[in-house]
Write a protein that holds these residues in place. Structure first.
Motif, mmCIF file in Angstrom:
data_model
loop_
_atom_site.group_PDB
_atom_site.id
_atom_site.type_symbol
_atom_site.label_atom_id
_atom_site.label_comp_id
_atom_site.label_asym_id
_atom_site.label_seq_id
_atom_site.Cartn_x
_atom_site.Cartn_y
_atom_site.Cartn_z
ATOM 1 N N ARG A 38 2.861 6.175 -2.812
ATOM 2 C CA ARG A 38 4.001 6.969 -3.297
ATOM 3 C C ARG A 38 3.963 7.117 -4.812
ATOM 4 N NH1 ARG A 38 8.724 4.007 0.114
ATOM 5 N NH2 ARG A 38 8.379 5.063 2.103
ATOM 6 N N ARG A 80 0.816 -1.215 0.000
ATOM 7 C CA ARG A 80 0.000 0.000 0.000
ATOM 8 C C ARG A 80 0.850 1.266 0.000
ATOM 9 N NH1 ARG A 80 -4.689 -2.339 3.957
ATOM 10 N NH2 ARG A 80 -2.895 -3.169 5.033
ATOM 11 N N THR A 81 1.889 1.311 0.813
ATOM 12 C CA THR A 81 2.721 2.518 0.887
ATOM 13 C C THR A 81 3.350 2.822 -0.462
ATOM 14 O OG1 THR A 81 3.171 2.148 3.223
ATOM 15 C CG2 THR A 81 4.683 3.597 2.051
ATOM 16 N N GLN A 82 3.877 1.807 -1.121
ATOM 17 C CA GLN A 82 4.500 2.008 -2.435
ATOM 18 C C GLN A 82 3.472 2.523 -3.442
ATOM 19 O OE1 GLN A 82 7.673 1.992 -3.210
ATOM 20 N NE2 GLN A 82 7.243 2.534 -5.322
#
Length: 75
Positions: free
Chosen positions: A39, A34-36
């Motif tokens: 970003r 999710r974080t990637q």
């Protein structure tokens, strides 16, 4: 808000995202990706060089009035 020290890593940021949206997003991109994905979206939105528009799911994943349980029942 003061930024937390992260020993040379990217500073932590807080986002408020409803649980149903966060869970559906995890189903789509994988809980650990999710974080990637966030970003990548930010870089695309900023029109940074070499950034590409994120791909969308071929079909709706959850949404207002749609739960993963109701999707399973209709399948």
């Amino acid at each position: 808000m003061a930024k937390q020290k992260t020993d040379g890593h990217t500073p932590l940021r807080q986002l408020r995202i409803p649980d149903d949206e966060w869970e559906a997003f995890g189903q789509l991109v994988g809980d650990r990706n999710r974080t990637q994905a966030v970003r990548e979206f930010i870089r695309w939105r900023l029109r940074w060089p070499a950034s590409k528009q994120p791909e969308r799911a071929p079909e709706q994943i959850g949404g207002p009035g749609i739960s993963s349980k109701s999707q399973e029942e209709s399948a």
